[in-house]
Design a protein around this motif. Structure first.
Motif, mmCIF file in Angstrom:
data_model
loop_
_atom_site.group_PDB
_atom_site.id
_atom_site.type_symbol
_atom_site.label_atom_id
_atom_site.label_comp_id
_atom_site.label_asym_id
_atom_site.label_seq_id
_atom_site.Cartn_x
_atom_site.Cartn_y
_atom_site.Cartn_z
ATOM 1 N N LEU A 139 0.824 -1.213 0.000
ATOM 2 C CA LEU A 139 0.000 0.000 0.000
ATOM 3 C C LEU A 139 0.854 1.257 0.000
ATOM 4 C CD1 LEU A 139 -3.061 0.734 0.175
ATOM 5 C CD2 LEU A 139 -2.728 1.002 2.636
ATOM 6 N N LEU A 140 2.001 1.213 0.673
ATOM 7 C CA LEU A 140 2.813 2.406 0.846
ATOM 8 C C LEU A 140 3.731 2.693 -0.343
ATOM 9 C CD1 LEU A 140 3.806 2.099 4.619
ATOM 10 C CD2 LEU A 140 2.192 3.705 3.607
ATOM 11 N N TYR A 141 4.195 1.653 -1.046
ATOM 12 C CA TYR A 141 5.113 1.952 -2.149
ATOM 13 C C TYR A 141 4.419 2.073 -3.493
ATOM 14 C CZ TYR A 141 5.578 -2.996 -3.686
ATOM 15 O OH TYR A 141 5.365 -4.266 -4.155
ATOM 16 N N LEU A 142 3.101 1.886 -3.562
ATOM 17 C CA LEU A 142 2.385 2.055 -4.829
ATOM 18 C C LEU A 142 2.458 3.483 -5.380
ATOM 19 C CD1 LEU A 142 -0.826 -0.167 -4.520
ATOM 20 C CD2 LEU A 142 1.133 -0.471 -6.040
ATOM 21 N N PRO A 143 2.404 4.546 -4.540
ATOM 22 C CA PRO A 143 2.490 5.910 -5.108
ATOM 23 C C PRO A 143 3.761 6.169 -5.913
ATOM 24 C CG PRO A 143 1.681 6.018 -2.864
ATOM 25 C CD PRO A 143 2.083 4.595 -3.106
ATOM 26 N N HIS A 144 4.819 5.407 -5.671
ATOM 27 C CA HIS A 144 6.067 5.610 -6.427
ATOM 28 C C HIS A 144 5.855 5.400 -7.924
ATOM 29 C CE1 HIS A 144 10.314 5.350 -7.536
ATOM 30 N NE2 HIS A 144 10.027 4.213 -8.160
ATOM 31 N N PHE A 145 4.920 4.556 -8.288
ATOM 32 C CA PHE A 145 4.716 4.212 -9.695
ATOM 33 C C PHE A 145 3.759 5.170 -10.401
ATOM 34 C CE2 PHE A 145 5.865 0.335 -7.438
ATOM 35 C CZ PHE A 145 6.966 -0.067 -8.171
ATOM 36 N N LEU A 146 3.250 6.161 -9.683
ATOM 37 C CA LEU A 146 2.425 7.189 -10.314
ATOM 38 C C LEU A 146 3.327 8.238 -10.962
ATOM 39 C CD1 LEU A 146 -0.276 7.756 -7.535
ATOM 40 C CD2 LEU A 146 -0.481 6.330 -9.572
ATOM 41 N N SER A 147 2.912 8.749 -12.108
ATOM 42 C CA SER A 147 3.686 9.805 -12.763
ATOM 43 C C SER A 147 3.487 11.117 -12.022
ATOM 44 C CB SER A 147 3.250 9.954 -14.223
ATOM 45 O OG SER A 147 1.936 10.478 -14.287
ATOM 46 N N TRP A 148 4.427 12.051 -12.252
ATOM 47 C CA TRP A 148 4.320 13.350 -11.593
ATOM 48 C C TRP A 148 3.099 14.119 -12.073
ATOM 49 C CZ3 TRP A 148 6.012 14.669 -7.208
ATOM 50 C CH2 TRP A 148 7.228 14.194 -6.715
ATOM 51 N N VAL A 149 2.639 13.844 -13.266
ATOM 52 C CA VAL A 149 1.417 14.503 -13.748
ATOM 53 C C VAL A 149 0.238 14.136 -12.847
ATOM 54 C CG1 VAL A 149 -0.175 14.716 -15.691
ATOM 55 C CG2 VAL A 149 2.285 14.527 -16.121
ATOM 56 N N SER A 192 6.901 17.918 0.367
ATOM 57 C CA SER A 192 5.814 17.044 0.815
ATOM 58 C C SER A 192 5.352 16.119 -0.311
ATOM 59 C CB SER A 192 4.641 17.887 1.330
ATOM 60 O OG SER A 192 4.073 18.663 0.283
ATOM 61 N N GLN A 193 5.377 16.596 -1.538
ATOM 62 C CA GLN A 193 5.018 15.737 -2.667
ATOM 63 C C GLN A 193 6.008 14.590 -2.829
ATOM 64 O OE1 GLN A 193 4.935 18.554 -5.876
ATOM 65 N NE2 GLN A 193 2.873 19.280 -5.423
ATOM 66 N N VAL A 194 7.296 14.877 -2.668
ATOM 67 C CA VAL A 194 8.312 13.834 -2.776
ATOM 68 C C VAL A 194 8.144 12.816 -1.652
ATOM 69 C CG1 VAL A 194 10.790 13.380 -2.665
ATOM 70 C CG2 VAL A 194 9.952 15.314 -3.980
ATOM 71 N N ILE A 195 7.852 13.296 -0.439
ATOM 72 C CA ILE A 195 7.656 12.379 0.695
ATOM 73 C C ILE A 195 6.469 11.464 0.426
ATOM 74 C CG2 ILE A 195 7.036 12.260 3.133
ATOM 75 C CD1 ILE A 195 8.653 14.801 3.573
ATOM 76 N N TRP A 196 5.356 12.030 -0.038
ATOM 77 C CA TRP A 196 4.164 11.216 -0.281
ATOM 78 C C TRP A 196 4.399 10.199 -1.391
ATOM 79 C CZ3 TRP A 196 0.878 10.271 -4.391
ATOM 80 C CH2 TRP A 196 -0.328 9.654 -4.074
ATOM 81 N N LYS A 197 5.138 10.580 -2.406
ATOM 82 C CA LYS A 197 5.313 9.710 -3.567
ATOM 83 C C LYS A 197 6.366 8.629 -3.344
ATOM 84 C CE LYS A 197 6.068 10.006 -8.583
ATOM 85 N NZ LYS A 197 7.134 9.003 -8.725
ATOM 86 N N ASP A 198 7.503 8.971 -2.745
ATOM 87 C CA ASP A 198 8.648 8.067 -2.736
ATOM 88 C C ASP A 198 9.047 7.545 -1.366
ATOM 89 O OD1 ASP A 198 9.023 8.128 -5.483
ATOM 90 O OD2 ASP A 198 10.233 9.955 -5.395
ATOM 91 N N CYS A 199 8.358 7.968 -0.314
ATOM 92 C CA CYS A 199 8.744 7.519 1.028
ATOM 93 C C CYS A 199 8.541 6.004 1.170
ATOM 94 C CB CYS A 199 7.935 8.268 2.081
ATOM 95 S SG CYS A 199 8.408 7.875 3.772
ATOM 96 N N GLY A 200 7.395 5.509 0.695
ATOM 97 C CA GLY A 200 7.131 4.079 0.803
ATOM 98 C C GLY A 200 8.093 3.236 -0.006
#
Length: 327
Positions: A139-149, A192-200
């Motif tokens: 659940l936590l590392y899925l945001p990494h695969f979203l594009s920045w758009v 904060s965007q980087v933390i939300w996207k790549d922290c997991g």
């Protein structure tokens, strides 16, 4: 001792000079080693070709930094200008604005983002049950695969002028305005965007390092009366310290790269004064304006500074007894 050739010490051991000669005598010739490891070498060949073609071969293009480069003339016909591009670069206020914004964002990400995956890994590692851990990790590392758009659009839906959070606060008498368009808070916003996207995604390596820690150390600490916090401080953190140091060194080498797509997507909203970084500076001066020599000089300076930071940080890690990235 029987079978030993060369000088021996008082206890019958080979002296260092004899051990070196013995090691040289036993060393397998290069041809045999290549034949022996040919399967592994063939498996590594695609990766070697990838890095050679897309990372090392393009380094030859840095010659543009010393030329008045014209794409239609090519490398050989473009006039050589020496250090003129670098002198023009350091005299431009826009370049120093990009450097200032880059360093501010990099320091914020180093202070706020780098410890976040470590803290998240400690929390996930404390969960009971492997199934729960795997579910939370996924659940936590899925945001990494979203594009920045997609990420920027989601933040706009929440923090924009008509976003969910902004509308809720405004309805309750708290006026916050459009956070996405505020240049004063932009650097905290992108962090904060980087933390939300790549922290997991970043916690995966720390979880792998924690899995390699001997469970007996935790049991011994618990028998000695150590609580969960002291077990983390005296067992977990020392166990993952080499990984932390290695990733910190690599992060310092990449400190001047703070996200080209992320900045480009939000540049029009906050203006170049707040969002201009070295990557966007290179893009607009090189690709858009056609100042290939100046933009290449900026990129070369960025690479040299990053390389110097890696060497210095790795040397400092050795001084403190850590392995670092290399010996």
């Amino acid at each position: 001792m029987p079978g030993q050739v060369g000088p021996v010490g008082p206890h019958g051991q080979l002296l260092p000079s004899a051990r070196k000669k013995k090691g040289r005598a036993r060393r397998t010739p290069l041809r045999k080693r290549l034949r022996r490891d040919r399967t592994l070498l063939l498996l590594c060949l695609p990766g070697i070709l990838y890095f050679a073609l897309f990372f090392y071969l393009p380094l030859l293009g840095n010659v543009v930094a010393f030329q008045e480069y014209q794409p239609f003339l090519g490398f050989q016909a473009s006039p050589f200008v020496g250090w003129e591009n670098f002198q023009t670069l350091v005299a431009e206020p826009e370049f120093w604005l990009a450097v200032e914004n880059t360093l501010e964002i990099a320091v914020l990400q180093l202070v706020l983002f780098f410890p976040a995956p470590i803290a998240l890994a400690l929390l996930v590692n404390s969960l009971i049950g492997d199934n729960v851990k795997r579910f939370v990790q996924t659940l936590l590392y899925l945001p990494h695969f979203l594009s920045w758009v997609v990420v920027v659009a989601m933040f706009k839906q929440v923090l924009g002028g008509a976003g969910t959070l902004s509308s809720f606060l405004n309805d309750n008498g708290i006026t916050v305005g459009n956070i996405m368009n505020n240049p004063d808070t932009f650097k905290l916003l992108v962090t904060s965007q980087v933390i939300w996207k790549d922290c997991g995604y970043g916690m995966i390596m720390f979880l792998a390092a924690m899995a390699a820690i001997n469970v007996g150390l935790y049991e011994s600490a618990a028998m000695d009366g150590a609580g969960w916090l002291r077990r983390i401080w005296h067992v977990t953190l020392p166990g993952i310290r080499p990984v932390i140091v290695m990733l910190l060194i690599l992060r310092l080498g990449d400190i001047l790269t703070v996200g080209f797509e992320q900045m480009l997507l939000q540049r029009d909203a906050v203006g170049p004064d707040a969002s201009e970084v070295m990557d966007t500076y290179v893009y607009f001066h090189g690709v858009v304006d056609g100042d290939w020599g100046i933009s290449t000089a900026a990129g070369l300076m960025k690479g040299v500074i990053g390389f110097a930071l890696i060497l210095a940080a790795n040397k400092l890690a050795h001084r403190f007894g850590e392995q670092g990235v290399y010996r």
